[in-house]
Design a protein around this motif. Structure first.
Motif, PDB file in Angstrom:
ATOM      1  N   VAL A   1      12.721  32.247   0.897  1.00 56.89           N
ATOM      2  CA  VAL A   1      12.721  33.421   1.235  1.00 56.89           C
ATOM      3  C   VAL A   1      14.067  33.441   2.304  1.00 56.89           C
ATOM      4  CG1 VAL A   1      13.736  36.006   0.110  1.00 56.89           C
ATOM      5  CG2 VAL A   1      12.706  34.166  -1.057  1.00 56.89           C
ATOM      6  N   PRO A   2      15.124  33.318   3.259  1.00 61.84           N
ATOM      7  CA  PRO A   2      15.372  33.751   4.088  1.00 61.84           C
ATOM      8  C   PRO A   2      14.997  35.269   4.510  1.00 61.84           C
ATOM      9  CG  PRO A   2      17.537  32.399   2.494  1.00 61.84           C
ATOM     10  CD  PRO A   2      15.994  32.652   1.530  1.00 61.84           C
ATOM     11  N   GLN A   3      15.178  34.949   5.930  1.00 68.99           N
ATOM     12  CA  GLN A   3      15.243  36.271   6.799  1.00 68.99           C
ATOM     13  C   GLN A   3      16.364  37.589   6.018  1.00 68.99           C
ATOM     14  OE1 GLN A   3      12.749  37.976   8.151  1.00 68.99           O
ATOM     15  NE2 GLN A   3      13.274  39.800   8.448  1.00 68.99           N
ATOM     16  N   GLU A   4      17.746  36.983   6.058  1.00 67.92           N
ATOM     17  CA  GLU A   4      18.841  37.646   5.557  1.00 67.92           C
ATOM     18  C   GLU A   4      18.715  37.745   4.297  1.00 67.92           C
ATOM     19  OE1 GLU A   4      20.826  33.501   5.465  1.00 67.92           O
ATOM     20  OE2 GLU A   4      18.744  34.935   6.999  1.00 67.92           O
ATOM     21  N   VAL A   5      17.537  37.279   3.591  1.00 62.93           N
ATOM     22  CA  VAL A   5      17.931  38.152   1.696  1.00 62.93           C
ATOM     23  C   VAL A   5      17.043  38.447   2.116  1.00 62.93           C
ATOM     24  CG1 VAL A   5      17.665  37.338  -0.349  1.00 62.93           C
ATOM     25  CG2 VAL A   5      18.766  35.748   0.779  1.00 62.93           C
ATOM     26  N   TRP A   6      15.717  37.866   2.471  1.00 64.21           N
ATOM     27  CA  TRP A   6      14.632  39.580   2.472  1.00 64.21           C
ATOM     28  C   TRP A   6      14.644  40.948   2.816  1.00 64.21           C
ATOM     29  CZ3 TRP A   6       9.818  37.929   1.351  1.00 64.21           C
ATOM     30  CH2 TRP A   6       8.486  38.885   1.038  1.00 64.21           C
ATOM     31  N   GLN A   7      15.965  40.643   4.067  1.00 59.71           N
ATOM     32  CA  GLN A   7      15.933  42.076   4.378  1.00 59.71           C
ATOM     33  C   GLN A   7      17.066  42.991   4.281  1.00 59.71           C
ATOM     34  OE1 GLN A   7      17.727  41.212   8.356  1.00 59.71           O
ATOM     35  NE2 GLN A   7      15.590  41.208   9.440  1.00 59.71           N
ATOM     36  N   ALA A   8      17.983  41.960   3.105  1.00 60.69           N
ATOM     37  CA  ALA A   8      18.788  43.284   2.179  1.00 60.69           C
ATOM     38  C   ALA A   8      18.263  43.124   0.469  1.00 60.69           C
ATOM     39  CB  ALA A   8      19.811  41.543   1.954  1.00 60.69           C
ATOM     40  N   LEU A   9      17.910  43.223   0.372  1.00 58.93           N
ATOM     41  CA  LEU A   9      17.057  42.996  -1.157  1.00 58.93           C
ATOM     42  C   LEU A   9      15.575  44.347  -0.464  1.00 58.93           C
ATOM     43  CD1 LEU A   9      16.093  39.875  -2.906  1.00 58.93           C
ATOM     44  CD2 LEU A   9      18.813  41.454  -3.283  1.00 58.93           C
ATOM     45  N   GLY A  10      15.324  44.325   0.605  1.00 60.53           N
ATOM     46  CA  GLY A  10      14.341  45.476   0.621  1.00 60.53           C
ATOM     47  C   GLY A  10      13.395  44.848   0.893  1.00 60.53           C
ATOM     48  N   LEU A  11      12.891  43.736   0.291  1.00 56.74           N
ATOM     49  CA  LEU A  11      11.076  43.317   0.576  1.00 56.74           C
ATOM     50  C   LEU A  11      10.756  43.321   1.547  1.00 56.74           C
ATOM     51  CD1 LEU A  11      12.508  40.428  -0.991  1.00 56.74           C
ATOM     52  CD2 LEU A  11      12.251  42.085  -2.163  1.00 56.74           C
ATOM     53  N   ASP A  12      10.898  43.980   2.609  1.00 52.36           N
ATOM     54  CA  ASP A  12      10.128  44.639   3.389  1.00 52.36           C
ATOM     55  C   ASP A  12       9.647  45.792   3.761  1.00 52.36           C
ATOM     56  OD1 ASP A  12      12.390  45.426   3.925  1.00 52.36           O
ATOM     57  OD2 ASP A  12      12.502  45.489   6.291  1.00 52.36           O
ATOM     58  N   ASN A  13      10.014  46.471   2.314  1.00 49.95           N
ATOM     59  CA  ASN A  13       8.275  47.334   1.688  1.00 49.95           C
ATOM     60  C   ASN A  13       7.167  46.958   0.956  1.00 49.95           C
ATOM     61  OD1 ASN A  13       7.580  49.806  -0.013  1.00 49.95           O
ATOM     62  ND2 ASN A  13       9.276  50.261  -0.725  1.00 49.95           N
ATOM     63  N   PRO A  14       6.068  47.105   1.714  1.00 51.12           N
ATOM     64  CA  PRO A  14       5.177  46.712   1.085  1.00 51.12           C
ATOM     65  C   PRO A  14       4.925  47.098  -0.083  1.00 51.12           C
ATOM     66  CG  PRO A  14       5.223  48.871   2.909  1.00 51.12           C
ATOM     67  CD  PRO A  14       5.924  49.173   1.814  1.00 51.12           C
ATOM     68  N   ASP A  15       5.629  47.843  -0.868  1.00 48.55           N
ATOM     69  CA  ASP A  15       5.839  48.291  -2.314  1.00 48.55           C
ATOM     70  C   ASP A  15       6.649  47.277  -3.432  1.00 48.55           C
ATOM     71  OD1 ASP A  15       3.887  50.269  -2.243  1.00 48.55           O
ATOM     72  OD2 ASP A  15       4.772  51.693  -2.149  1.00 48.55           O
ATOM     73  N   ALA A  16       7.382  46.748  -2.560  1.00 54.68           N
ATOM     74  CA  ALA A  16       8.629  45.498  -3.529  1.00 54.68           C
ATOM     75  C   ALA A  16       7.982  44.820  -4.138  1.00 54.68           C
ATOM     76  CB  ALA A  16       9.616  45.245  -2.236  1.00 54.68           C
ATOM     77  N   VAL A  17       8.210  44.175  -4.769  1.00 56.63           N
ATOM     78  CA  VAL A  17       8.740  43.351  -6.221  1.00 56.63           C
ATOM     79  C   VAL A  17       9.351  42.954  -6.502  1.00 56.63           C
ATOM     80  CG1 VAL A  17       5.985  43.765  -6.997  1.00 56.63           C
ATOM     81  CG2 VAL A  17       7.795  44.898  -8.113  1.00 56.63           C
ATOM     82  N   VAL A  18       9.585  41.809  -6.872  1.00 51.50           N
ATOM     83  CA  VAL A  18      11.008  41.024  -7.457  1.00 51.50           C
ATOM     84  C   VAL A  18      10.911  41.005  -8.738  1.00 51.50           C
ATOM     85  CG1 VAL A  18      12.390  39.191  -7.094  1.00 51.50           C
ATOM     86  CG2 VAL A  18      11.398  39.990  -5.221  1.00 51.50           C
ATOM     87  N   GLU A  19      11.651  41.011  -9.327  1.00 47.86           N
ATOM     88  CA  GLU A  19      12.108  40.580 -11.135  1.00 47.86           C
ATOM     89  C   GLU A  19      12.484  39.470 -10.978  1.00 47.86           C
ATOM     90  OE1 GLU A  19      13.767  42.617 -14.869  1.00 47.86           O
ATOM     91  OE2 GLU A  19      13.991  42.991 -13.124  1.00 47.86           O
ATOM     92  N   TYR A  20      12.025  38.231 -11.702  1.00 54.69           N
ATOM     93  CA  TYR A  20      12.965  37.057 -12.010  1.00 54.69           C
ATOM     94  C   TYR A  20      14.189  37.651 -13.521  1.00 54.69           C
ATOM     95  CZ  TYR A  20      10.571  35.644  -8.475  1.00 54.69           C
ATOM     96  OH  TYR A  20       9.262  35.448  -7.600  1.00 54.69           O
ATOM     97  N   ILE A  21      14.892  36.717 -13.377  1.00 53.84           N
ATOM     98  CA  ILE A  21      16.899  37.160 -14.502  1.00 53.84           C
ATOM     99  C   ILE A  21      16.975  36.164 -14.595  1.00 53.84           C
ATOM    100  CG2 ILE A  21      17.800  38.414 -15.780  1.00 53.84           C
ATOM    101  CD1 ILE A  21      17.154  41.493 -13.774  1.00 53.84           C
ATOM    102  N   GLU A  22      16.590  35.609 -16.020  1.00 52.13           N
ATOM    103  CA  GLU A  22      17.554  34.405 -16.177  1.00 52.13           C
ATOM    104  C   GLU A  22      19.230  34.967 -16.550  1.00 52.13           C
ATOM    105  OE1 GLU A  22      19.770  30.692 -18.207  1.00 52.13           O
ATOM    106  OE2 GLU A  22      18.472  32.955 -19.946  1.00 52.13           O
ATOM    107  N   ARG A  23      20.216  34.372 -15.734  1.00 53.55           N
ATOM    108  CA  ARG A  23      21.513  34.750 -17.138  1.00 53.55           C
ATOM    109  C   ARG A  23      22.444  33.733 -16.603  1.00 53.55           C
ATOM    110  NH1 ARG A  23      23.127  40.100 -14.385  1.00 53.55           N
ATOM    111  NH2 ARG A  23      22.747  38.257 -12.578  1.00 53.55           N
ATOM    112  N   ASP A  24      22.696  33.447 -17.701  1.00 54.76           N
ATOM    113  CA  ASP A  24      23.832  32.530 -17.923  1.00 54.76           C
ATOM    114  C   ASP A  24      23.525  31.170 -17.380  1.00 54.76           C
ATOM    115  OD1 ASP A  24      25.424  34.089 -20.039  1.00 54.76           O
ATOM    116  OD2 ASP A  24      26.503  34.873 -17.688  1.00 54.76           O
ATOM    117  N   GLY A  25      22.165  30.782 -17.083  1.00 53.93           N
ATOM    118  CA  GLY A  25      21.918  29.776 -15.964  1.00 53.93           C
ATOM    119  C   GLY A  25      21.121  29.755 -15.353  1.00 53.93           C
ATOM    120  N   GLU A  26      21.629  30.745 -14.323  1.00 53.12           N
ATOM    121  CA  GLU A  26      20.823  31.196 -13.160  1.00 53.12           C
ATOM    122  C   GLU A  26      19.569  31.672 -13.025  1.00 53.12           C
ATOM    123  OE1 GLU A  26      25.664  31.412 -11.248  1.00 53.12           O
ATOM    124  OE2 GLU A  26      24.528  33.209 -12.238  1.00 53.12           O
ATOM    125  N   ILE A  27      19.530  31.973 -11.812  1.00 54.36           N
ATOM    126  CA  ILE A  27      18.441  32.782 -11.629  1.00 54.36           C
ATOM    127  C   ILE A  27      18.634  34.523 -10.717  1.00 54.36           C
ATOM    128  CG2 ILE A  27      15.801  33.070 -11.163  1.00 54.36           C
ATOM    129  CD1 ILE A  27      15.138  30.235 -11.889  1.00 54.36           C
TER     130      ILE A  27
END
Length: 106
Positions: free
Chosen positions: A19-45
């Motif tokens: 995950v590139p740094q700019e995506v990491w920051q944009a999604l707030g993944l630097d929060n120690p409690d953050a998790v990522v939900e993966y969703i399949e939508r119309d052939g995209e993740i």
């Protein structure tokens, strides 16, 4: 409207994603409690950032509350808990508690 914020890499061994740094920051993944939900939508993740425990629910996981939860579970298992009260029973019980407290204070 979609906003493209970067590209990442996919590892063929180990099922890893980079995950590139700019995506990491944009999604707030630097929060120690953050998790990522993966969703399949119309052939995209779609990656949707989440917090493992919602901030409004943090009180439940504090040690004092967990201790109270364990005590309640033990009381339930031992049969020390009565069933639900009617409104009238609750008010009567509340009055008894108030009277007991008043007699102890006098």
């Amino acid at each position: 409207m979609d906003k493209r914020i970067g590209f990442g890499g996919v590892s063929s061994s180990g099922h890893g994603l980079t995950v590139p740094q700019e995506v990491w920051q944009a999604l707030g993944l630097d929060n120690p409690d953050a998790v990522v939900e993966y969703i399949e939508r119309d052939g995209e993740i779609v990656l949707r950032p989440r917090v493992a425990v919602h901030p409004n629910d943090m009180w439940f996981w504090e040690e004092g509350q967990q201790r109270a939860e364990r005590e309640a579970e033990e009381e339930l298992a031992a049969g020390e808990v009565n069933g639900p009260m009617t409104g009238e029973e609750f008010l009567s019980h509340l009055e008894e508690l108030i009277d007991d407290k008043a007699s102890r204070e006098s």
